[in-house]
Design a protein around this motif. Structure first.
Motif, PDB file in Angstrom:
ATOM      1  N   LYS A 127       0.830  -1.198   0.000  1.00 48.27           N
ATOM      2  CA  LYS A 127       0.000   0.000   0.000  1.00 48.27           C
ATOM      3  C   LYS A 127       0.870   1.256   0.000  1.00 48.27           C
ATOM      4  CE  LYS A 127      -4.054  -1.985   2.300  1.00 48.27           C
ATOM      5  NZ  LYS A 127      -4.935  -1.930   3.487  1.00 48.27           N
ATOM      6  N   GLY A 128       0.461   2.232  -0.787  1.00 46.70           N
ATOM      7  CA  GLY A 128       1.220   3.480  -0.866  1.00 46.70           C
ATOM      8  C   GLY A 128       2.353   3.421  -1.876  1.00 46.70           C
ATOM      9  N   LYS A 129       2.506   2.265  -2.535  1.00 44.54           N
ATOM     10  CA  LYS A 129       3.560   2.123  -3.541  1.00 44.54           C
ATOM     11  C   LYS A 129       2.941   1.971  -4.928  1.00 44.54           C
ATOM     12  CE  LYS A 129       6.542  -0.230  -0.208  1.00 44.54           C
ATOM     13  NZ  LYS A 129       7.271  -1.468   0.146  1.00 44.54           N
ATOM     14  N   ASP A 130       3.705   2.318  -5.944  1.00 40.78           N
ATOM     15  CA  ASP A 130       3.246   2.152  -7.324  1.00 40.78           C
ATOM     16  C   ASP A 130       3.484   0.691  -7.710  1.00 40.78           C
ATOM     17  OD1 ASP A 130       2.702   5.067  -8.122  1.00 40.78           O
ATOM     18  OD2 ASP A 130       4.692   5.152  -7.232  1.00 40.78           O
ATOM     19  N   ALA A 131       2.584  -0.177  -7.250  1.00 40.51           N
ATOM     20  CA  ALA A 131       2.797  -1.615  -7.421  1.00 40.51           C
ATOM     21  C   ALA A 131       1.547  -2.323  -7.931  1.00 40.51           C
ATOM     22  CB  ALA A 131       3.240  -2.218  -6.090  1.00 40.51           C
ATOM     23  N   TYR A 132       0.730  -1.629  -8.706  1.00 35.75           N
ATOM     24  CA  TYR A 132      -0.530  -2.204  -9.176  1.00 35.75           C
ATOM     25  C   TYR A 132      -0.299  -3.479 -10.003  1.00 35.75           C
ATOM     26  CZ  TYR A 132      -4.993  -2.620 -11.633  1.00 35.75           C
ATOM     27  OH  TYR A 132      -6.179  -3.088 -12.154  1.00 35.75           O
ATOM     28  N   ARG A 133       0.599  -3.399 -10.962  1.00 36.15           N
ATOM     29  CA  ARG A 133       0.865  -4.565 -11.817  1.00 36.15           C
ATOM     30  C   ARG A 133       1.550  -5.674 -11.027  1.00 36.15           C
ATOM     31  NH1 ARG A 133       3.112  -1.876 -17.498  1.00 36.15           N
ATOM     32  NH2 ARG A 133       1.169  -0.782 -18.050  1.00 36.15           N
ATOM     33  N   THR A 134       2.446  -5.290 -10.144  1.00 38.06           N
ATOM     34  CA  THR A 134       3.159  -6.287  -9.333  1.00 38.06           C
ATOM     35  C   THR A 134       2.186  -7.084  -8.476  1.00 38.06           C
ATOM     36  OG1 THR A 134       5.166  -4.927  -9.223  1.00 38.06           O
ATOM     37  CG2 THR A 134       4.882  -6.598  -7.512  1.00 38.06           C
ATOM     38  N   VAL A 135       1.250  -6.384  -7.847  1.00 38.59           N
ATOM     39  CA  VAL A 135       0.268  -7.051  -6.985  1.00 38.59           C
ATOM     40  C   VAL A 135      -0.651  -7.938  -7.811  1.00 38.59           C
ATOM     41  CG1 VAL A 135      -1.702  -6.695  -5.442  1.00 38.59           C
ATOM     42  CG2 VAL A 135       0.354  -5.294  -5.188  1.00 38.59           C
ATOM     43  N   ASN A 136      -1.056  -7.472  -8.990  1.00 35.94           N
ATOM     44  CA  ASN A 136      -1.925  -8.284  -9.857  1.00 35.94           C
ATOM     45  C   ASN A 136      -1.236  -9.587 -10.277  1.00 35.94           C
ATOM     46  OD1 ASN A 136      -4.154  -6.654  -9.806  1.00 35.94           O
ATOM     47  ND2 ASN A 136      -3.735  -5.645 -11.752  1.00 35.94           N
ATOM     48  N   ARG A 137       0.053  -9.469 -10.622  1.00 36.90           N
ATOM     49  CA  ARG A 137       0.790 -10.674 -11.014  1.00 36.90           C
ATOM     50  C   ARG A 137       0.945 -11.624  -9.830  1.00 36.90           C
ATOM     51  NH1 ARG A 137       4.609  -6.873 -13.374  1.00 36.90           N
ATOM     52  NH2 ARG A 137       4.102  -6.505 -15.574  1.00 36.90           N
ATOM     53  N   MET A 138       1.177 -11.061  -8.643  1.00 33.96           N
ATOM     54  CA  MET A 138       1.346 -11.896  -7.459  1.00 33.96           C
ATOM     55  C   MET A 138       0.020 -12.548  -7.076  1.00 33.96           C
ATOM     56  SD  MET A 138       4.133 -12.638  -5.791  1.00 33.96           S
ATOM     57  CE  MET A 138       5.205 -11.195  -5.816  1.00 33.96           C
ATOM     58  N   ASP A 139      -1.082 -11.816  -7.247  1.00 29.89           N
ATOM     59  CA  ASP A 139      -2.413 -12.393  -7.000  1.00 29.89           C
ATOM     60  C   ASP A 139      -2.652 -13.594  -7.908  1.00 29.89           C
ATOM     61  OD1 ASP A 139      -3.176 -10.692  -4.986  1.00 29.89           O
ATOM     62  OD2 ASP A 139      -4.288  -9.319  -6.280  1.00 29.89           O
ATOM     63  N   ALA A 140      -2.244 -13.457  -9.169  1.00 27.25           N
ATOM     64  CA  ALA A 140      -2.427 -14.547 -10.133  1.00 27.25           C
ATOM     65  C   ALA A 140      -1.616 -15.770  -9.703  1.00 27.25           C
ATOM     66  CB  ALA A 140      -2.004 -14.089 -11.530  1.00 27.25           C
ATOM     67  N   LEU A 141      -0.398 -15.537  -9.238  1.00 23.60           N
ATOM     68  CA  LEU A 141       0.438 -16.646  -8.771  1.00 23.60           C
ATOM     69  C   LEU A 141      -0.156 -17.282  -7.529  1.00 23.60           C
ATOM     70  CD1 LEU A 141       3.101 -18.249  -9.003  1.00 23.60           C
ATOM     71  CD2 LEU A 141       4.166 -16.518  -7.538  1.00 23.60           C
ATOM     72  N   TYR A 142      -0.653 -16.453  -6.617  1.00 22.77           N
ATOM     73  CA  TYR A 142      -1.275 -16.950  -5.391  1.00 22.77           C
ATOM     74  C   TYR A 142      -2.488 -17.833  -5.715  1.00 22.77           C
ATOM     75  CZ  TYR A 142      -3.933 -16.830  -1.002  1.00 22.77           C
ATOM     76  OH  TYR A 142      -4.649 -17.178   0.127  1.00 22.77           O
ATOM     77  N   ASN A 143      -3.333 -17.357  -6.605  1.00 20.11           N
ATOM     78  CA  ASN A 143      -4.529 -18.131  -6.981  1.00 20.11           C
ATOM     79  C   ASN A 143      -4.157 -19.428  -7.693  1.00 20.11           C
ATOM     80  OD1 ASN A 143      -6.350 -16.251  -5.942  1.00 20.11           O
ATOM     81  ND2 ASN A 143      -6.318 -15.049  -7.825  1.00 20.11           N
ATOM     82  N   LYS A 144      -3.103 -19.375  -8.480  1.00 21.38           N
ATOM     83  CA  LYS A 144      -2.706 -20.530  -9.268  1.00 21.38           C
ATOM     84  C   LYS A 144      -2.127 -21.650  -8.404  1.00 21.38           C
ATOM     85  CE  LYS A 144       0.410 -21.902 -13.023  1.00 21.38           C
ATOM     86  NZ  LYS A 144       1.436 -21.425 -13.994  1.00 21.38           N
ATOM     87  N   ILE A 145      -1.192 -21.306  -7.508  1.00 24.78           N
ATOM     88  CA  ILE A 145      -0.496 -22.374  -6.782  1.00 24.78           C
ATOM     89  C   ILE A 145      -1.024 -22.612  -5.369  1.00 24.78           C
ATOM     90  CG2 ILE A 145       1.606 -22.000  -8.112  1.00 24.78           C
ATOM     91  CD1 ILE A 145       2.821 -20.613  -5.722  1.00 24.78           C
ATOM     92  N   ILE A 146      -1.572 -21.593  -4.722  1.00 25.62           N
ATOM     93  CA  ILE A 146      -2.058 -21.769  -3.349  1.00 25.62           C
ATOM     94  C   ILE A 146      -3.517 -22.223  -3.337  1.00 25.62           C
ATOM     95  CG2 ILE A 146      -2.456 -20.685  -1.107  1.00 25.62           C
ATOM     96  CD1 ILE A 146       0.502 -21.054  -1.781  1.00 25.62           C
ATOM     97  N   ILE A 147      -4.374 -21.483  -4.026  1.00 22.26           N
ATOM     98  CA  ILE A 147      -5.797 -21.836  -4.048  1.00 22.26           C
ATOM     99  C   ILE A 147      -6.006 -23.201  -4.696  1.00 22.26           C
ATOM    100  CG2 ILE A 147      -8.082 -21.167  -4.854  1.00 22.26           C
ATOM    101  CD1 ILE A 147      -6.929 -19.391  -2.633  1.00 22.26           C
TER     102      ILE A 147
END
Length: 357
Positions: free
Chosen positions: A328-348
């Protein structure tokens, strides 16, 4: 806030009320542990026993639980104390050390204090940069200072001098000091609460010197990380040499590999955040590459632990939520989206396989 006399009091610090409050606070986040459950099943009995032992001058230390963690490729030795001792240390910190020591700290000392932390330190740096840009544009730079083995090198004699000046109740001072002596003749161990407040206080003289003698307004420290902002990089070099003398008097060694002056026309990293200042004066904050790579590896490792039944998806979810909060507070929109995709793919997906086969 309590009066100074109440804070500087052995009887107040080890009172039943202080120990009870400390026990309730210490339990947060670790209430599931067997040792914690046993302690709280007969809480008042344990509190009374601790109180009596402290009143009678008995040593409440029980030694350390030693283990190692690897952080950013660096192996760190953690010296954790037993739960009953943690309660005593918590009581001493809440009732005495914290209120006595933090009164003299500069506002921009951001570590291990209520309402402060990494987010506070990054916010203060952003404010200091905006003030500088408003007055000087991108002229000048930032001096980043790092200490070498800060906790392990803290000089006990210098720390003892601070205790003598700030804690006047002899019994209270000697009680708190035994937790410092437990680490040997030099240094403070990671994993002990008194070490945290001692560490942020130990650097206090250098902080005041930078603010009041060197007159650096854009200055802050976070444990062993420090920055100074000025429009003249030559003056920053002078400041570094003068601060070396102050650090030397405290036994603090500057880490030469990580200490440097960065021109504002180029980026710099502070507390795992990469800062850029554009030609128009806009401040861009991005997560550093190392933190992104580390989180990706962590998620992949956690997925394997879930498949082995050694970790639950809920544990990983809480851990991942913490990482997202740091973005939060960082310019990391794309980074977070990519990490969300990885989280959903391997953890969920791993969790679904565990649950439904």
């Amino acid at each position: 806030m309590e009066a100074v006399g109440e804070n500087d009091s052995f009887l107040n610090a080890i009172s039943l009320n202080a120990l009870y409050k400390a026990a309730i606070t210490t339990r947060r986040g670790v209430g599931w542990k067997a040792s914690v459950k046993r302690f709280h099943m007969t809480l008042m009995k344990h509190i009374w026993r601790l109180h009596e032992n402290l009143m009678n001058g008995k040593d409440v230390r029980k030694g350390f639980i030693v283990f190692y963690v690897v952080e950013r490729g660096k192996k760190r030795k953690i010296m954790s104390v037993h739960y009953s001792e943690r309660v005593v240390q918590k009581a001493l910190c809440q009732s005495a050390l914290y209120p006595i020591f933090t009164r003299s700290l500069i506002y921009d000392n951001g570590a291990s204090q209520r309402g402060k932390g990494t987010a506070f330190a990054l916010k203060r740096l952003t404010i200091h940069l905006r003030r500088h840009i408003h007055r000087h544009g991108r002229k000048g730079g930032i001096l980043l200072i790092d200490f070498k083995d800060y906790f392990g090198s803290i000089d006990h004699k210098a720390l003892r001098d601070i205790y003598e000046k700030m804690i006047h109740d002899d019994r209270l001072r000697e009680l708190i000091w035994i937790f410092v002596e437990a680490f040997g003749d030099k240094g403070l161990g990671l994993g002990s609460e008194t070490s945290q407040i001692n560490a942020i206080t130990f650097r206090n003289r250098a902080d005041h010197y930078a603010k009041e003698v060197l007159r650096i307004k854009g200055y802050a420290g976070y444990m062993d990380d420090t920055y100074l902002i000025h429009e003249d990089t030559g003056y920053l070099m002078e400041c570094l040499e003068k601060l070396r003398i102050v650090y030397g008097s405290l036994g603090i060694t500057v880490n030469e590999k990580k200490t440097r002056i960065c021109d504002f026309k180029h980026g710099f990293t502070f507390l795992k955040t990469r800062f850029y200042i554009t030609e128009s004066g806009h401040i861009v904050k991005k997560p550093c590459r190392e933190s992104i790579v580390r989180e990706r590896r962590k998620l992949k490792g956690q997925a394997k632990l879930i498949s082995k039944g050694e970790l639950t998806a809920e544990d990983v979810r809480a851990s991942y939520a913490s990482w997202k909060g740091s973005m939060k507070g960082k310019d990391a929109y794309r980074t977070v989206n990519r990490m969300d995709a990885l989280y959903n793919k391997i953890i969920i997906n791993e969790w679904r396989e565990q649950e439904y086969g």
